[in-house]
Design an enzyme around this catalytic site. Structure first.
Site, PDB file in Angstrom:
ATOM      1  N   CYS A  74       0.664  -1.052  -0.058  1.00 54.02           N
ATOM      2  CA  CYS A  74      -0.057  -0.006   0.184  1.00 54.02           C
ATOM      3  C   CYS A  74       0.753   1.251   0.021  1.00 54.02           C
ATOM      4  O   CYS A  74       1.695   1.512   0.955  1.00 54.02           O
ATOM      5  CB  CYS A  74      -0.934   0.098   1.200  1.00 54.02           C
ATOM      6  SG  CYS A  74      -2.207   1.423   1.162  1.00 54.02           S
ATOM      7  N   HIS A 161      -1.716  -5.099 -10.543  1.00 50.53           N
ATOM      8  CA  HIS A 161      -2.501  -4.107 -11.146  1.00 50.53           C
ATOM      9  C   HIS A 161      -2.897  -4.234 -12.497  1.00 50.53           C
ATOM     10  O   HIS A 161      -1.879  -4.501 -13.475  1.00 50.53           O
ATOM     11  CB  HIS A 161      -1.716  -2.691 -11.037  1.00 50.53           C
ATOM     12  CG  HIS A 161      -1.678  -1.933  -9.504  1.00 50.53           C
ATOM     13  ND1 HIS A 161      -2.314  -1.239  -9.266  1.00 50.53           N
ATOM     14  CD2 HIS A 161      -0.748  -2.591  -8.866  1.00 50.53           C
ATOM     15  CE1 HIS A 161      -2.002  -1.096  -7.878  1.00 50.53           C
ATOM     16  NE2 HIS A 161      -1.158  -1.869  -7.524  1.00 50.53           N
ATOM     17  N   GLU A 210      -9.979  -0.710  -6.185  1.00 49.84           N
ATOM     18  CA  GLU A 210      -9.086  -1.410  -5.523  1.00 49.84           C
ATOM     19  C   GLU A 210      -9.704  -2.921  -5.144  1.00 49.84           C
ATOM     20  O   GLU A 210     -10.940  -2.926  -4.678  1.00 49.84           O
ATOM     21  CB  GLU A 210      -8.588  -1.011  -4.188  1.00 49.84           C
ATOM     22  CG  GLU A 210      -7.512  -0.027  -4.343  1.00 49.84           C
ATOM     23  CD  GLU A 210      -6.656   0.476  -3.013  1.00 49.84           C
ATOM     24  OE1 GLU A 210      -6.613  -0.526  -2.306  1.00 49.84           O
ATOM     25  OE2 GLU A 210      -6.474   1.579  -2.916  1.00 49.84           O
ATOM     26  N   CYS A 219      -4.674   5.795  -4.476  1.00 48.74           N
ATOM     27  CA  CYS A 219      -4.044   4.685  -4.364  1.00 48.74           C
ATOM     28  C   CYS A 219      -2.522   4.752  -4.987  1.00 48.74           C
ATOM     29  O   CYS A 219      -2.178   5.196  -6.020  1.00 48.74           O
ATOM     30  CB  CYS A 219      -4.573   3.425  -5.444  1.00 48.74           C
ATOM     31  SG  CYS A 219      -3.761   1.927  -5.595  1.00 48.74           S
ATOM     32  N   GLY A 222      -1.148   2.244  -6.883  1.00 50.09           N
ATOM     33  CA  GLY A 222      -2.196   2.277  -8.447  1.00 50.09           C
ATOM     34  C   GLY A 222      -1.357   3.341  -9.209  1.00 50.09           C
ATOM     35  O   GLY A 222      -1.111   3.398 -10.590  1.00 50.09           O
TER      36      GLY A 222
END
Length: 277
Positions: A74, A161, A210, A219, A222
């Site tokens: 994260c 991703h 997510e 994110c 991301g």
């Protein structure tokens, strides 16, 4: 009572628990209850600050989604962990420190009490390591979503991703496509899905859905994933500002053979207690 800190990175919000001396012991049901935005505290992820398993790292941080499932990485969360450790007196400004995540070590450095730069490692494009089902590595893949072909990029930033490049001012089709991509069978562990608009070579706008959470204000991984996919295709430069609904991150990557750096804010919202019985 369970003491916690509520934090956020660009609106991507967290509950942070101090588990440096007390082992993390929350079950999935309790995590879901804490995550509920109507009857609990509310968060996108729960973060636990724990003793490091890796002797080269100062601390370990665990990550759990709102549905109680564990997460591997994260980006906004690690910045909040670094800021939390600084406020706790365990991390000095300007001092490079390695923190251990579920996906491995990351290097962090506090530029100020509320701004952190993070070495997110080198993006992984090899399908088996993402993981993503594909016969060979490619800059573009075509998958079937809701009965129609869709072009994506696939990459791991410690978590999987899917990146969809969309026109500026994209249609509302994102809302229908996102859950199907996030749970697509070619991503055996699911994926975080980013819809990226290239505004110019140094500027990208991004919306991220997510796994285990849904749409988020921001994110970090991301943003890193979108920049990596777009830079690999030659669409953006080595330094990019990524605008998310909650604010902006700076992503720097010089390409294969180099690690990717993410810089952005971390903010404290409030302190609280949660009854454990």
């Amino acid at each position: 009572m369970l003491r916690f800190s509520k934090m956020h990175g660009l609106g991507n919000d967290f509950v942070v628990l101090d588990c440096r001396t007390t082992p993390f012991a929350l079950d999935e049901t309790t995590i879901r209850a804490l995550a509920d935005r109507h009857t609990g505290v509310g968060f996108d992820q729960l973060l636990s600050v724990e003793p490091a398993r890796d002797p080269t790292c100062a601390f370990y941080y665990g990550i759990w989604n709102t549905d109680g499932s564990p997460a591997r990485q994260c980006g906004n969360g690690v910045r909040c962990v670094a800021a939390w450790l600084h406020r706790a007196g365990a991390l000095a400004l300007g001092e490079p420190v390695r923190l251990e995540s579920p996906s491995g070590p990351v290097a962090v450095r506090l530029l100020s009490a509320h701004e952190v730069t993070v070495d997110m490692g080198e993006p992984v494009f090899e399908p088996a390591r993402i993981p993503f089902e594909a016969a060979a590595e490619a800059a573009r893949y075509v998958i079937e979503v809701n009965g129609e072909p869709l072009e994506i990029g696939a990459v791991s930033m410690g978590n999987p991703h899917a990146v969809v490049q969309v026109p500026v001012s994209p249609s509302r089709g994102m809302a229908r496509q996102a859950p199907a991509i996030t749970m697509h069978p070619r991503f055996p562990q699911g994926a975080n899905t980013g819809f990226a608009e290239v505004l110019d070579r140094g500027h990208v706008r991004l919306h991220v859905h997510e796994r285990g959470v849904g749409w988020t204000q921001a994110c970090g991984t991301g943003a890193c994933a979108a920049m990596a996919v777009l830079h690999r295709r030659g669409e953006v430069d080595e330094r990019v500002r990524v605008d998310l609904p909650g604010g902006s991150l700076r992503i720097d990557w010089h390409g294969p053979g180099h690690t990717l750096w993410m810089t952005g804010p971390a903010a404290f919202a409030f302190e609280g207690e949660w009854p454990t019985d």
